[in-house]
Design a protein around this motif. Structure first.
Motif, PDB file in Angstrom:
ATOM      1  N   THR A  84      -4.806  51.721   9.963  1.00 33.23           N
ATOM      2  CA  THR A  84      -3.641  51.143   9.260  1.00 33.23           C
ATOM      3  C   THR A  84      -3.004  49.975  10.011  1.00 33.23           C
ATOM      4  OG1 THR A  84      -2.206  52.783  10.292  1.00 33.23           O
ATOM      5  CG2 THR A  84      -2.971  53.267   8.067  1.00 33.23           C
ATOM      6  N   THR A  85      -3.152  49.963  11.342  1.00 32.85           N
ATOM      7  CA  THR A  85      -2.468  48.923  12.119  1.00 32.85           C
ATOM      8  C   THR A  85      -3.393  47.786  12.546  1.00 32.85           C
ATOM      9  OG1 THR A  85      -2.815  50.352  14.017  1.00 32.85           O
ATOM     10  CG2 THR A  85      -0.624  50.395  13.034  1.00 32.85           C
ATOM     11  N   PHE A  86      -4.578  47.701  11.930  1.00 32.33           N
ATOM     12  CA  PHE A  86      -5.517  46.651  12.347  1.00 32.33           C
ATOM     13  C   PHE A  86      -5.037  45.274  11.868  1.00 32.33           C
ATOM     14  CE2 PHE A  86      -9.709  44.667  12.913  1.00 32.33           C
ATOM     15  CZ  PHE A  86     -10.057  45.226  14.121  1.00 32.33           C
ATOM     16  N   ASN A  87      -5.420  44.249  12.619  1.00 35.91           N
ATOM     17  CA  ASN A  87      -5.081  42.862  12.256  1.00 35.91           C
ATOM     18  C   ASN A  87      -5.818  42.485  10.965  1.00 35.91           C
ATOM     19  OD1 ASN A  87      -5.599  39.982  12.100  1.00 35.91           O
ATOM     20  ND2 ASN A  87      -4.646  39.852  14.110  1.00 35.91           N
ATOM     21  N   SER A  88      -5.046  42.072   9.950  1.00 35.43           N
ATOM     22  CA  SER A  88      -5.665  41.876   8.634  1.00 35.43           C
ATOM     23  C   SER A  88      -6.685  40.731   8.612  1.00 35.43           C
ATOM     24  CB  SER A  88      -4.606  41.674   7.565  1.00 35.43           C
ATOM     25  OG  SER A  88      -3.693  40.712   7.967  1.00 35.43           O
ATOM     26  N   ASN A  89      -6.431  39.645   9.363  1.00 32.43           N
ATOM     27  CA  ASN A  89      -7.403  38.539   9.376  1.00 32.43           C
ATOM     28  C   ASN A  89      -8.705  38.969  10.038  1.00 32.43           C
ATOM     29  OD1 ASN A  89      -5.736  36.745   8.081  1.00 32.43           O
ATOM     30  ND2 ASN A  89      -4.773  36.086   9.998  1.00 32.43           N
ATOM     31  N   LYS A  90      -8.555  39.724  11.128  1.00 30.00           N
ATOM     32  CA  LYS A  90      -9.738  40.209  11.848  1.00 30.00           C
ATOM     33  C   LYS A  90     -10.528  41.178  10.950  1.00 30.00           C
ATOM     34  CE  LYS A  90     -10.463  41.872  16.538  1.00 30.00           C
ATOM     35  NZ  LYS A  90      -9.772  42.441  17.688  1.00 30.00           N
ATOM     36  N   PHE A  91      -9.804  41.974  10.180  1.00 33.23           N
ATOM     37  CA  PHE A  91     -10.457  42.903   9.252  1.00 33.23           C
ATOM     38  C   PHE A  91     -11.328  42.117   8.267  1.00 33.23           C
ATOM     39  CE2 PHE A  91     -10.418  45.092   5.090  1.00 33.23           C
ATOM     40  CZ  PHE A  91     -11.002  46.311   5.439  1.00 33.23           C
ATOM     41  N   LYS A  92     -10.742  41.040   7.680  1.00 29.70           N
ATOM     42  CA  LYS A  92     -11.484  40.231   6.699  1.00 29.70           C
ATOM     43  C   LYS A  92     -12.724  39.629   7.350  1.00 29.70           C
ATOM     44  CE  LYS A  92      -7.376  39.193   4.096  1.00 29.70           C
ATOM     45  NZ  LYS A  92      -6.167  38.435   4.399  1.00 29.70           N
ATOM     46  N   ASP A  93     -12.575  39.122   8.572  1.00 31.17           N
ATOM     47  CA  ASP A  93     -13.712  38.504   9.280  1.00 31.17           C
ATOM     48  C   ASP A  93     -14.840  39.511   9.495  1.00 31.17           C
ATOM     49  OD1 ASP A  93     -12.240  36.237   9.396  1.00 31.17           O
ATOM     50  OD2 ASP A  93     -11.707  36.394  11.524  1.00 31.17           O
ATOM     51  N   LEU A  94     -14.476  40.719   9.934  1.00 29.85           N
ATOM     52  CA  LEU A  94     -15.504  41.722  10.217  1.00 29.85           C
ATOM     53  C   LEU A  94     -16.193  42.168   8.923  1.00 29.85           C
ATOM     54  CD1 LEU A  94     -13.819  43.891  13.023  1.00 29.85           C
ATOM     55  CD2 LEU A  94     -15.348  41.956  13.247  1.00 29.85           C
TER      56      LEU A  94
ATOM     57  N   THR B  41      -7.246  49.359   3.968  1.00 29.54           N
ATOM     58  CA  THR B  41      -6.213  50.396   4.109  1.00 29.54           C
ATOM     59  C   THR B  41      -5.197  50.031   5.191  1.00 29.54           C
ATOM     60  OG1 THR B  41      -7.838  51.592   5.442  1.00 29.54           O
ATOM     61  CG2 THR B  41      -7.539  52.336   3.180  1.00 29.54           C
ATOM     62  N   ILE B  42      -5.100  48.721   5.461  1.00 30.04           N
ATOM     63  CA  ILE B  42      -4.077  48.281   6.415  1.00 30.04           C
ATOM     64  C   ILE B  42      -2.723  48.482   5.740  1.00 30.04           C
ATOM     65  CG2 ILE B  42      -3.097  46.273   7.615  1.00 30.04           C
ATOM     66  CD1 ILE B  42      -5.984  45.217   7.877  1.00 30.04           C
ATOM     67  N   CYS B  43      -1.812  49.039   6.499  1.00 38.97           N
ATOM     68  CA  CYS B  43      -0.501  49.360   5.938  1.00 38.97           C
ATOM     69  C   CYS B  43       0.322  48.086   5.731  1.00 38.97           C
ATOM     70  CB  CYS B  43       0.186  50.293   6.913  1.00 38.97           C
ATOM     71  SG  CYS B  43       1.894  50.518   6.590  1.00 38.97           S
ATOM     72  N   ASN B  44       1.060  48.030   4.603  1.00 42.40           N
ATOM     73  CA  ASN B  44       1.903  46.859   4.317  1.00 42.40           C
ATOM     74  C   ASN B  44       2.921  46.605   5.401  1.00 42.40           C
ATOM     75  OD1 ASN B  44       0.740  46.160   2.011  1.00 42.40           O
ATOM     76  ND2 ASN B  44       2.254  47.156   0.674  1.00 42.40           N
ATOM     77  N   ALA B  45       3.456  47.700   5.945  1.00 44.59           N
ATOM     78  CA  ALA B  45       4.497  47.564   6.979  1.00 44.59           C
ATOM     79  C   ALA B  45       3.933  46.758   8.142  1.00 44.59           C
ATOM     80  CB  ALA B  45       4.943  48.934   7.460  1.00 44.59           C
ATOM     81  N   THR B  46       2.676  47.047   8.472  1.00 49.52           N
ATOM     82  CA  THR B  46       2.044  46.345   9.587  1.00 49.52           C
ATOM     83  C   THR B  46       1.833  44.881   9.239  1.00 49.52           C
ATOM     84  OG1 THR B  46       0.867  48.374  10.066  1.00 49.52           O
ATOM     85  CG2 THR B  46       0.018  46.396  11.110  1.00 49.52           C
ATOM     86  N   GLU B  47       1.308  44.641   8.041  1.00 49.81           N
ATOM     87  CA  GLU B  47       1.013  43.280   7.629  1.00 49.81           C
ATOM     88  C   GLU B  47       2.296  42.440   7.559  1.00 49.81           C
ATOM     89  OE1 GLU B  47      -1.826  43.339   4.585  1.00 49.81           O
ATOM     90  OE2 GLU B  47      -2.247  41.197   4.740  1.00 49.81           O
ATOM     91  N   GLU B  48       3.338  43.039   6.985  1.00 50.38           N
ATOM     92  CA  GLU B  48       4.622  42.312   6.892  1.00 50.38           C
ATOM     93  C   GLU B  48       5.162  41.993   8.278  1.00 50.38           C
ATOM     94  OE1 GLU B  48       7.212  44.726   4.472  1.00 50.38           O
ATOM     95  OE2 GLU B  48       5.881  44.439   2.755  1.00 50.38           O
ATOM     96  N   ARG B  49       5.078  43.013   9.166  1.00 48.12           N
ATOM     97  CA  ARG B  49       5.586  42.800  10.522  1.00 48.12           C
ATOM     98  C   ARG B  49       4.776  41.709  11.213  1.00 48.12           C
ATOM     99  NH1 ARG B  49       5.086  47.491  12.197  1.00 48.12           N
ATOM    100  NH2 ARG B  49       7.140  48.321  11.812  1.00 48.12           N
ATOM    101  N   GLN B  50       3.441  41.741  11.023  1.00 45.31           N
ATOM    102  CA  GLN B  50       2.565  40.744  11.662  1.00 45.31           C
ATOM    103  C   GLN B  50       2.837  39.346  11.114  1.00 45.31           C
ATOM    104  OE1 GLN B  50      -1.389  42.324  11.030  1.00 45.31           O
ATOM    105  NE2 GLN B  50      -1.232  43.744  12.734  1.00 45.31           N
ATOM    106  N   ASN B  51       2.971  39.242   9.792  1.00 44.69           N
ATOM    107  CA  ASN B  51       3.204  37.921   9.191  1.00 44.69           C
ATOM    108  C   ASN B  51       4.546  37.345   9.628  1.00 44.69           C
ATOM    109  OD1 ASN B  51       0.803  38.002   7.872  1.00 44.69           O
ATOM    110  ND2 ASN B  51       1.648  38.714   5.924  1.00 44.69           N
ATOM    111  N   GLU B  52       5.571  38.202   9.613  1.00 45.27           N
ATOM    112  CA  GLU B  52       6.897  37.718  10.013  1.00 45.27           C
ATOM    113  C   GLU B  52       6.881  37.290  11.489  1.00 45.27           C
ATOM    114  OE1 GLU B  52      10.157  40.513  10.070  1.00 45.27           O
ATOM    115  OE2 GLU B  52      11.637  38.937   9.736  1.00 45.27           O
TER     116      GLU B  52
END
Ligand code: F3S
Length: 290
Positions: free
Chosen positions: A173-183, A199-210
């Motif tokens: 859930t806490t994986f880096n979304s860009n890295k996920f797409k690359d892999l 299955t990356i959690c939105n909370a993580t993605e929002e926190r990472q983007n912000e």
């Protein structure tokens, strides 16, 4: 008054799942005492934060550190933390007659259900994440058949699976979304029959983007969180990539005056397991020193 601009990330701190798990411990301390269900345990530290864990320890909450330790516990209540656990751990809890309070984050629970279903349908499960992270250990433990954990580009490139085998890819859930797409792209090029479930959690993605947005427009960036918190480490990597002067602290005591020199703006964010009082303390300290 200083004219250094301080930008605080709105998404900093406890996410929904961590807050729920921590609240569960508070509630169970009272309930266990009232209902005589003690001693009270958590399977692993409830969150990756020393201050919170030692506060609970003082309230009598013990931490079970390994499967072997769990096997010898025959009485009491065990709280499962937000990371979740494997099927094997659930069985031991049952067999030992322990009262279980499941605080697994619903987003993690959903991954357990996916991998259980897809592996029973014959798919080979690939988890994109950190193999030694407790969440990934738990997910692995719900895959009936073969499972592979991939974290790096090299691991994705060297993946060899018979081509007639269907694959189901999920993510920690806490994986880096860009890295996920690359892999996923690397694996996709191998032309397997793939079912990809991000299955990356939105909370993580929002926190990472912000965090990325703030770090990109500030002269320095502070990331607050425990050393062992994987999502804090990821936040640090993301910020460091766009802001050279990115620093990691566990508490306000780690702040160094040199970090705050010659800056016009500074951003602050925090990982999902960082309590509010620590965030406020860091924020106040930065305010006092810029
Ligand atoms: Fe759950 Fe997402 Fe937090 S998976 S534990 S809400 S980071």
């Amino acid at each position: 008054m200083s004219d250094v601009q301080i930008i605080m990330a709105e998404s900093a701190g406890f996410c929904f799942g961590v807050k729920r798990a921590v609240d569960t411990v508070y509630q169970e301390i009272t309930r266990c005492a009232e209902e005589g269900r003690g001693p009270l345990y958590t399977y692993g530290p409830i969150i990756h934060n020393e201050q919170v864990v030692s506060y609970f320890e003082k309230q009598g909450v013990k931490v079970i550190k390994s499967v072997n330790e769990l096997r010898s516990v025959r009485k009491g209540t065990v709280i499962i933390r937000s990371h979740g656990v494997s099927k094997e751990i659930c069985t031991i809890l049952d067999q030992n007659g322990l009262h279980t309070v499941d605080a697994t984050c619903p987003f993690v629970k959903k991954i357990h259900r996916i991998v259980e279903k897809e592996s029973s349908n014959g798919k080979r499960i690939i988890i994109i994440g950190n193999n030694s992270h407790p969440e990934v250990e738990g997910i692995r433990g719900w895959c009936g058949g073969d499972v592979t954990v991939i974290e790096t580009q090299e691991e994705a490139e060297s993946l060899r699976i018979p081509e007639d085998r269907e694959i189901c890819i999920v993510s920690q859930t806490t994986f880096n979304s860009n890295k996920f797409k690359d892999l996923v792209e690397i694996i996709r090029k191998k032309r397997y029959d793939i079912l990809v479930l991000n299955t990356i959690c939105n909370a993580t993605e929002e926190r990472q983007n912000e965090a990325r947005t703030i770090a990109a427009r500030t002269d320095a960036m502070i990331v607050i969180g425990d050393d062992r918190s994987s999502n804090t480490q990821k936040l640090f990597e993301i910020c460091k990539a766009v802001c050279r002067r990115t620093y990691h602290v566990q508490t306000a005591a780690d702040l160094q005056p040199a970090w705050l020199m010659d800056i016009r703006s500074i951003g602050i964010t925090a990982g999902a397991s960082t309590p509010n009082n620590i965030i406020e303390e860091v924020q106040n300290n930065v305010r006092l020193n810029v």
